[in-house]
Design a protein around this motif. Sequence first.
Motif: not given
Length: 523
Positions: A244-258
Amino acid sequence: MNRLPITLLMIVSILLSFVVAPASAVPNDDEKVPVLIKFKGKTDAQLVKANGGSIKYEYDVVPAIAAELPQKAIDALYKNPNIELIEPDRIAQITEETIPWGITRVNAPATQALGFTGSGIKVAVIDTGVDYNHPDLAANYLGGYDYVNDDNYPMDDHSHGTHVAGTVLGIDNEIGVLGVAPNAGFYALKAADSTGYATYSDIIASINWAVNNGADVITMSLGGSPSSTLEAACDNAYNSGVVVVAAAGNSGGAVIYPAGYDSVIAVSATDSNNVKASWSSYGPEVELAAPGVSIYSTMPGSSYGYKSGTSMATPHVTGVVALLLSTDVSGTNLDLDKDGTWDPAEVRARLQSTATDIGASGQDDYYGYGLVNALAAVSDLEQAPAVEDPVETVTPPADEAPAGDSPVEEMHLSDLSVTTDYSVKANKHVFAYAIATATVVDVDGNPLSGATVTGDWSGLVSGTVSAVTDSSGVVTFQSAQLKNPLGSFIFTVTGVTLDGYTYNSGANGFESEVSADFTLSLK
């Protein structure tokens, strides 16, 4: 009375921010609320219905039900000892920022040149759907489902999912883009709507579908806030053998879920200078980094375009996973459980150990273990021999079989052939490939299923491949595609293994090497 706190219409802007609905959106006790109900044991649909619930999904991958319930029913069910928790059916949004660039940085073309193209691997793209009629994707489409519109046509009405799919597996032809794993097959699972938002229930349903349909790797360029039910679905998919692979997110902050869950490979984004994009989320959960700024890929309607985001970095890693899964891990010390196949933990360990360290020395919060490196991941596998425990053997008398052992039977090939095929692009370029076919039988000529056939491509292409025979004893291997080739595709069977059998190549009645010439060219 203890009430389960449920915030409605909490729209998770996955990459940029969290948007909470106004207080006026809070329902009254009779208005039905979309929730995820996780049971401690077996799911109980009748219990939900008896409390006025409308069931949306009942999952296999996790003991949970997606439903709509009146608030007063939620309060009552929350006290039921068979229910572990009730949580909102949250909203997730696709992880995209602006517009993205290429596969060369992760060494995909050099890996494909060795013959590793993702052939036989199934990738589940959970996103806004995919334009499966796109000329760079259609040949690899295996099917899917649209959970937004509840039908079998997961067509992309946004563009995000099509762009992700192109980076993973855009086919090797004269037009458009080349994907990381151009011969991998893909399932399109539409969980996000035309605005880029997805309910967690639809995401979990997509994971459920992917596991039940034999996906090897799931890619999710979307996410939001934590959900225990979503986490359990990812964990169970992972424990079922799915990477399972997922994007860390683009907020410049904490990693999102999943992406933030332990069972998921979290991917951050880098630019052309191998520097983390300013908007890429970071933290100890980040496992790998990949290109995510101005990536060129497929778009709906047979078109192409640029996008940026950890959404675009994620499919680079997914494609490398597909390339690694198409290699043979058996007989190496990388096969930790000695089952002859890549398992999610083994894949992660290999990608971590072969990543290019581009941040602080060792693992760090920005790049994890480093920039994913396809060529390093698939190279020198033959130099990682299995570590055998020394065992003292005693040879029995010639007329005495070892106690408790079953007699070993022989097997051989009853057929081995290689054929060529091609397509013509732009009326001037020929794209050719070869297909090798082998049939394994026992001494009586009965087909044997489950036999692992290993072979080498040579001539116009190169690389070692392996696959398992079907119920007819047949196994096929497709080579990489080549533009305007002139020469021979050569395939050599180097081994056949199956518990209880020994391979007798002398019984084949023909050479273990076959070839086919390709001479067609257009002027």
